[in-house]
Scaffold this motif. Sequence first.
Motif, PDB file in Angstrom:
ATOM      1  N   GLN A 286       0.818  -1.212   0.000  1.00 42.92           N
ATOM      2  CA  GLN A 286       0.000   0.000   0.000  1.00 42.92           C
ATOM      3  C   GLN A 286       0.853   1.265   0.000  1.00 42.92           C
ATOM      4  O   GLN A 286       0.483   2.265  -0.618  1.00 42.92           O
ATOM      5  N   ILE A 287       2.006   1.241   0.675  1.00 40.36           N
ATOM      6  CA  ILE A 287       2.827   2.447   0.774  1.00 40.36           C
ATOM      7  C   ILE A 287       3.889   2.519  -0.308  1.00 40.36           C
ATOM      8  O   ILE A 287       4.510   3.576  -0.489  1.00 40.36           O
ATOM      9  N   ALA A 288       4.137   1.446  -1.038  1.00 42.47           N
ATOM     10  CA  ALA A 288       5.188   1.452  -2.061  1.00 42.47           C
ATOM     11  C   ALA A 288       4.787   2.364  -3.212  1.00 42.47           C
ATOM     12  O   ALA A 288       3.666   2.293  -3.729  1.00 42.47           O
ATOM     13  N   GLY A 289       5.716   3.241  -3.623  1.00 39.31           N
ATOM     14  CA  GLY A 289       5.480   4.147  -4.739  1.00 39.31           C
ATOM     15  C   GLY A 289       4.808   5.449  -4.373  1.00 39.31           C
ATOM     16  O   GLY A 289       4.669   6.326  -5.238  1.00 39.31           O
ATOM     17  N   LYS A 290       4.401   5.640  -3.131  1.00 38.80           N
ATOM     18  CA  LYS A 290       3.709   6.864  -2.722  1.00 38.80           C
ATOM     19  C   LYS A 290       4.692   7.861  -2.125  1.00 38.80           C
ATOM     20  O   LYS A 290       5.795   7.511  -1.701  1.00 38.80           O
TER      21      LYS A 290
ATOM     22  N   ALA B 210      11.646  15.981  -3.575  1.00 39.55           N
ATOM     23  CA  ALA B 210      10.625  15.390  -2.705  1.00 39.55           C
ATOM     24  C   ALA B 210      10.937  13.914  -2.472  1.00 39.55           C
ATOM     25  O   ALA B 210      11.450  13.215  -3.351  1.00 39.55           O
ATOM     26  N   ILE B 211      10.622  13.428  -1.273  1.00 43.08           N
ATOM     27  CA  ILE B 211      10.937  12.056  -0.881  1.00 43.08           C
ATOM     28  C   ILE B 211       9.727  11.167  -1.155  1.00 43.08           C
ATOM     29  O   ILE B 211       8.590  11.538  -0.844  1.00 43.08           O
ATOM     30  N   TYR B 212       9.990   9.997  -1.715  1.00 35.22           N
ATOM     31  CA  TYR B 212       8.927   9.020  -1.933  1.00 35.22           C
ATOM     32  C   TYR B 212       9.455   7.635  -1.575  1.00 35.22           C
ATOM     33  O   TYR B 212      10.670   7.406  -1.494  1.00 35.22           O
TER      34      TYR B 212
ATOM     35  N   GLU C  48      14.578  10.293  -3.886  1.00 34.38           N
ATOM     36  CA  GLU C  48      14.023  11.572  -4.318  1.00 34.38           C
ATOM     37  C   GLU C  48      13.366  11.422  -5.684  1.00 34.38           C
ATOM     38  O   GLU C  48      13.689  10.508  -6.451  1.00 34.38           O
ATOM     39  N   GLU C  49      12.471  12.358  -5.999  1.00 33.15           N
ATOM     40  CA  GLU C  49      11.692  12.231  -7.234  1.00 33.15           C
ATOM     41  C   GLU C  49      12.514  12.516  -8.484  1.00 33.15           C
ATOM     42  O   GLU C  49      12.037  12.264  -9.594  1.00 33.15           O
ATOM     43  N   LYS C  50      13.737  13.034  -8.317  1.00 32.41           N
ATOM     44  CA  LYS C  50      14.589  13.164  -9.497  1.00 32.41           C
ATOM     45  C   LYS C  50      14.975  11.792 -10.048  1.00 32.41           C
ATOM     46  O   LYS C  50      15.302  11.663 -11.231  1.00 32.41           O
ATOM     47  N   THR C  51      14.909  10.764  -9.207  1.00 30.13           N
ATOM     48  CA  THR C  51      15.153   9.405  -9.685  1.00 30.13           C
ATOM     49  C   THR C  51      14.046   8.954 -10.629  1.00 30.13           C
ATOM     50  O   THR C  51      14.309   8.239 -11.611  1.00 30.13           O
ATOM     51  N   LEU C  52      12.807   9.367 -10.352  1.00 31.12           N
ATOM     52  CA  LEU C  52      11.702   9.028 -11.259  1.00 31.12           C
ATOM     53  C   LEU C  52      11.906   9.647 -12.632  1.00 31.12           C
ATOM     54  O   LEU C  52      11.598   9.024 -13.658  1.00 31.12           O
ATOM     55  N   ILE C  53      12.441  10.865 -12.666  1.00 31.01           N
ATOM     56  CA  ILE C  53      12.685  11.523 -13.956  1.00 31.01           C
ATOM     57  C   ILE C  53      13.773  10.783 -14.723  1.00 31.01           C
ATOM     58  O   ILE C  53      13.657  10.543 -15.937  1.00 31.01           O
TER      59      ILE C  53
END
Length: 356
Positions: free
Chosen positions: A190-194, A274-276, A315-320
């Motif tokens: 449930q918390i993974a990826g949020k 931002a931290i995820y 951090e969300e720069k990893t998603l980019i």
Amino acid sequence: MAGMGAMPPLNPCRPLLRSGSAYTLPSRIPCRTLAHSCPQRAQADDGRGENGNSESNASASVLSSLKNFMLGSKTSKPKPKIPRKPSAPPSREGSLSADSIFGDEIPTQSKEPSVIKDPLEERIWDNMQMALDPKPRARLRWQRKMVARTIRKRGRLTRTEEIMRTERESLLRSHFFKTSVKKLVPLARQIAGKHIDEAILQMRFSPKKAAKDVFEHLKHAKNVAIVRHGMGIDNVPGDSDTDANETSIPQTTFKPTTVTLKSGKRKVISNPTAIYVDQAWVNRGPFDLSYNQRARGRIDTIRRPYTGLSVLLKEEKTLIREWEDRDAKALRQRRSQLWTQLPNRKITSQNQYYSW
């Protein structure tokens, strides 16, 4: 007995009778009780010592004190004062130590500067080489190997080293919760990826019992990521939380980017720091044995499981970066499968057979 009955009754509180200039003592003086306080000698106001008074003054003082006791004092002479010595010892003021942080503010009395000896200077380094450098030849071989590797790669970094230098991550493992893997796996999914704040909010209002432990672990993981790894503390220009008067390092303006996640959903990223929660998995722990008393002397063994939780924060720069890598890989695959016509060849010779 008759003569004794004719005697008038004695009054212990009868006042003294004054006849001429002499005083008569009362016929009865009350007896002294067993409970009494120690007498304290008063200090005379005229400055005389104990041996300076005469016998007449002593007898007069006895009569006057007795009169004052029975009738009360009518003189305006002030009462003598009893000097009291202070029972508490005199206060002593201390001083600051040599390594105190307030030593610069309060000047010291000694003019000579205090010399602090460093205990490391008194050590004998030759005796410590067995602990600091137990294998000097192996250390030299390792240093030579590292220098050769750097020269061979010409200072270029691998893909993994470059990612570790440019991106931050925090891995934290919790203690074992008193729950099973079957109950904790749905919470981890449930918390993974949020976002970390959204995951904390989900666990805060979850009705499950194990959600309380996951909630506390997520808060601790967020604090560890901020303090130890410096994640989520870079302020983006234009953010409402940033103070306009605060002087900070100039940063480039980040334009909101829309990325496509692995699941196919689209997400708009406005703050790359931002931290995820990138990953969350459970760890099977030990079992606690307990016994259940049954009928006819039978005893059943109950195994109570313990399970831990591990979270990987990024951090969300990893998603980019991951979205750009997936997009580039898909583009290469499309180009490799695209058919293109071969270019026309020049005719070098003419014959009856085909050249292809």
